[in-house]
Design an enzyme around this catalytic site. Structure first.
Site, mmCIF file in Angstrom:
data_model
loop_
_atom_site.group_PDB
_atom_site.id
_atom_site.type_symbol
_atom_site.label_atom_id
_atom_site.label_comp_id
_atom_site.label_asym_id
_atom_site.label_seq_id
_atom_site.Cartn_x
_atom_site.Cartn_y
_atom_site.Cartn_z
ATOM 1 N N THR A 174 27.597 6.471 -38.994
ATOM 2 C CA THR A 174 26.361 7.230 -38.798
ATOM 3 C C THR A 174 26.474 8.506 -39.616
ATOM 4 O OG1 THR A 174 24.905 8.229 -37.132
ATOM 5 C CG2 THR A 174 27.269 8.350 -36.707
ATOM 6 N N THR A 175 25.432 9.341 -39.574
ATOM 7 C CA THR A 175 25.445 10.571 -40.377
ATOM 8 C C THR A 175 26.420 11.554 -39.733
ATOM 9 O OG1 THR A 175 23.118 10.108 -40.735
ATOM 10 C CG2 THR A 175 23.914 12.231 -41.480
ATOM 11 N N ARG A 184 20.793 -0.981 -43.990
ATOM 12 C CA ARG A 184 21.507 -1.665 -42.902
ATOM 13 C C ARG A 184 20.644 -1.811 -41.650
ATOM 14 N NH1 ARG A 184 26.002 2.871 -41.361
ATOM 15 N NH2 ARG A 184 26.463 2.652 -43.563
ATOM 16 N N HIS A 185 19.634 -0.938 -41.481
ATOM 17 C CA HIS A 185 18.727 -1.135 -40.331
ATOM 18 C C HIS A 185 17.271 -1.146 -40.805
ATOM 19 C CE1 HIS A 185 19.263 3.210 -40.454
ATOM 20 N NE2 HIS A 185 20.405 3.191 -39.786
ATOM 21 N N ASP A 221 15.806 3.414 -35.511
ATOM 22 C CA ASP A 221 16.690 2.670 -36.423
ATOM 23 C C ASP A 221 17.396 1.502 -35.734
ATOM 24 O OD1 ASP A 221 16.099 4.556 -38.342
ATOM 25 O OD2 ASP A 221 18.039 5.570 -38.247
ATOM 26 N N HIS A 222 17.852 1.757 -34.501
ATOM 27 C CA HIS A 222 18.711 0.736 -33.888
ATOM 28 C C HIS A 222 17.942 -0.397 -33.232
ATOM 29 C CE1 HIS A 222 22.067 2.746 -35.436
ATOM 30 N NE2 HIS A 222 21.769 3.869 -34.804
ATOM 31 N N ARG A 257 18.281 3.799 -45.148
ATOM 32 C CA ARG A 257 19.576 4.035 -45.795
ATOM 33 C C ARG A 257 19.639 3.286 -47.110
ATOM 34 N NH1 ARG A 257 23.596 6.311 -42.055
ATOM 35 N NH2 ARG A 257 25.023 6.066 -43.774
ATOM 36 N N GLU A 300 13.909 9.898 -42.655
ATOM 37 C CA GLU A 300 15.222 10.428 -43.034
ATOM 38 C C GLU A 300 15.672 9.714 -44.292
ATOM 39 O OE1 GLU A 300 17.872 9.828 -39.795
ATOM 40 O OE2 GLU A 300 16.780 11.151 -38.466
ATOM 41 N N GLY A 322 18.010 9.042 -31.121
ATOM 42 C CA GLY A 322 17.916 7.617 -31.391
ATOM 43 C C GLY A 322 18.861 6.762 -30.586
ATOM 44 N N ASN A 377 13.989 8.091 -32.671
ATOM 45 C CA ASN A 377 14.528 7.394 -33.840
ATOM 46 C C ASN A 377 14.702 5.909 -33.480
ATOM 47 O OD1 ASN A 377 16.507 6.171 -35.550
ATOM 48 N ND2 ASN A 377 17.035 8.190 -36.338
ATOM 49 N N HIS A 407 21.220 14.478 -33.060
ATOM 50 C CA HIS A 407 22.438 13.675 -33.222
ATOM 51 C C HIS A 407 23.296 13.743 -31.971
ATOM 52 C CE1 HIS A 407 25.639 11.408 -35.092
ATOM 53 N NE2 HIS A 407 24.756 11.094 -36.006
ATOM 54 N N HIS A 413 15.296 6.047 -40.614
ATOM 55 C CA HIS A 413 16.181 6.372 -41.732
ATOM 56 C C HIS A 413 16.282 5.151 -42.635
ATOM 57 C CE1 HIS A 413 20.486 7.986 -42.909
ATOM 58 N NE2 HIS A 413 19.717 7.778 -43.958
ATOM 59 N N GLU A 418 16.994 20.869 -39.621
ATOM 60 C CA GLU A 418 17.397 20.150 -38.412
ATOM 61 C C GLU A 418 18.886 20.422 -38.224
ATOM 62 O OE1 GLU A 418 15.781 16.313 -37.596
ATOM 63 O OE2 GLU A 418 17.598 15.678 -36.535
ATOM 64 N N ARG A 450 20.044 -10.988 -36.229
ATOM 65 C CA ARG A 450 19.677 -12.400 -36.291
ATOM 66 C C ARG A 450 18.781 -12.729 -37.501
ATOM 67 N NH1 ARG A 450 20.776 -15.740 -31.740
ATOM 68 N NH2 ARG A 450 22.842 -15.020 -31.161
HETATM 69 N N1 PXP Z 1 18.635 13.425 -36.716
HETATM 70 C C1 PXP Z 1 19.144 12.970 -37.878
HETATM 71 C C2 PXP Z 1 18.848 13.731 -39.120
HETATM 72 C C3 PXP Z 1 19.897 11.782 -37.922
HETATM 73 O O1 PXP Z 1 20.401 11.348 -39.097
HETATM 74 C C4 PXP Z 1 20.105 11.061 -36.738
HETATM 75 C C5 PXP Z 1 20.877 9.776 -36.770
HETATM 76 O O2 PXP Z 1 20.189 8.861 -37.540
HETATM 77 C C6 PXP Z 1 19.536 11.569 -35.565
HETATM 78 C C7 PXP Z 1 18.836 12.765 -35.566
HETATM 79 C C8 PXP Z 1 19.667 10.836 -34.260
HETATM 80 O O3 PXP Z 1 20.990 10.750 -33.854
HETATM 81 P P1 PXP Z 1 21.353 9.794 -32.645
HETATM 82 O O4 PXP Z 1 21.050 8.404 -33.077
HETATM 83 O O5 PXP Z 1 22.803 10.056 -32.411
HETATM 84 O O6 PXP Z 1 20.480 10.226 -31.485
#
Ligand code: PXP
Length: 237
Positions: A101-102, A50-51, A10-11, A46, A71, A209, A8, A187, A44, A152, A19
């Site tokens: 977060t989720t 945000r990301h 996203d970050h 959102r 996602e 992620g 993942n 997660h 994801h 999942e 920035r």
């Molecule tokens: N799976 C799903 C469905 C998620 O929403 C997330 C967080 O975006 C993750 C996995 C990954 O979680 P983490 O970033 O804590 O590894």
């Protein structure tokens, strides 16, 4: 059977957005992760962007040669975006604007009226639809009733209380598999806690992620992806 790793990204976008420019580029991170052995890329979009942003989706979907797992919340806006993008998979997640977060799984059992049409629409378009749920029998059965291809299992509670929650994941994975659902999990997974989850034989994919991207700042993305893949493979054998 092997267990795939979805990275993942996203970050990477979170850091980029700090920035407002284009660096670091989530597409480049996706390419590096795939080159290091990731089996797919998860991102994801959102509601508050945000990301990951809308323009990231197309660039990443067309810029890598690997499955993309989008996602998304169960909204008609997101269903339209997913239908147009046509990723390999969509994972429907609960979303609250104020959350960091989720935080928990979808209420698939209580939300069938909203979820079922979206699952049906995306599945009919040839997208593998996954529901992000807690390892709870009622939720798993609801996912099967809606004919989702995948569940999942949310591993956030396991990450906090591994001793109490691991058996719940095992039981949930077995039930989901027996109902014909492909089982994924994710997660809060890290190098330290991934092994027992990866060892659950019904789990076919882990999506990870925050830990990987954080660790990549210290040790580099190729190294951390390879190390996570190695831990998953070792747990499996
Ligand atoms: N799976 C799903 C469905 C998620 O929403 C997330 C967080 O975006 C993750 C996995 C990954 O979680 P983490 O970033 O804590 O590894």
């Amino acid at each position: 059977m092997t267990c795939r790793l979805g990275v993942n990204i996203d970050h990477v976008a979170t850091v980029r957005n700090a920035r407002g420019g284009g660096h670091p580029d989530p597409l480049e991170a996706a390419r590096v992760a795939i080159a290091a052995g990731a089996d797919g890329i998860t991102l994801h979009l959102r509601e508050d962007r945000r990301h990951i942003r809308d323009d990231d989706l197309q660039r990443i979907a067309s810029g890598i040669d690997a499955p993309v797992n989008l996602e998304m919340a169960a909204t008609s806006e997101m269903a339209d975006i997913a239908a147009a993008l046509h990723p390999h998979a969509c994972c429907i997640v609960p979303e609250r604007r104020t959350e960091v977060t989720t935080e928990g799984g979808l209420d698939a059992a209580g939300g069938m009226q909203t979820l079922a049409p979206i699952v049906a629409r995306l599945s009919a378009a040839g997208i593998r639809v996954s529901l992000f749920i807690d390892a709870d029998a009622a939720q798993i059965k609801a996912a099967a009733t809606m004919r989702a291809a995948v569940v999942e299992l949310h591993t956030g509670a396991y990450a906090h209380h591994p001793g109490e929650e691991l058996q719940r994941l095992r039981d949930g994975a077995r039930l989901a598999d027996s109902l014909g659902l492909e089982v994924h999990a994710g997660h809060g997974l890290t190098f330290d806690n991934v092994g027992p989850v990866a060892a659950i034989p019904e789990i076919r994919e882990l999506n990870i992620g925050h830990f990987l991207i954080g660790e990549a700042i210290l040790h580099g993305l190729p190294h951390v992806v390879r190390h996570m893949k190695g831990l998953i493979a070792a747990a499996r054998s």
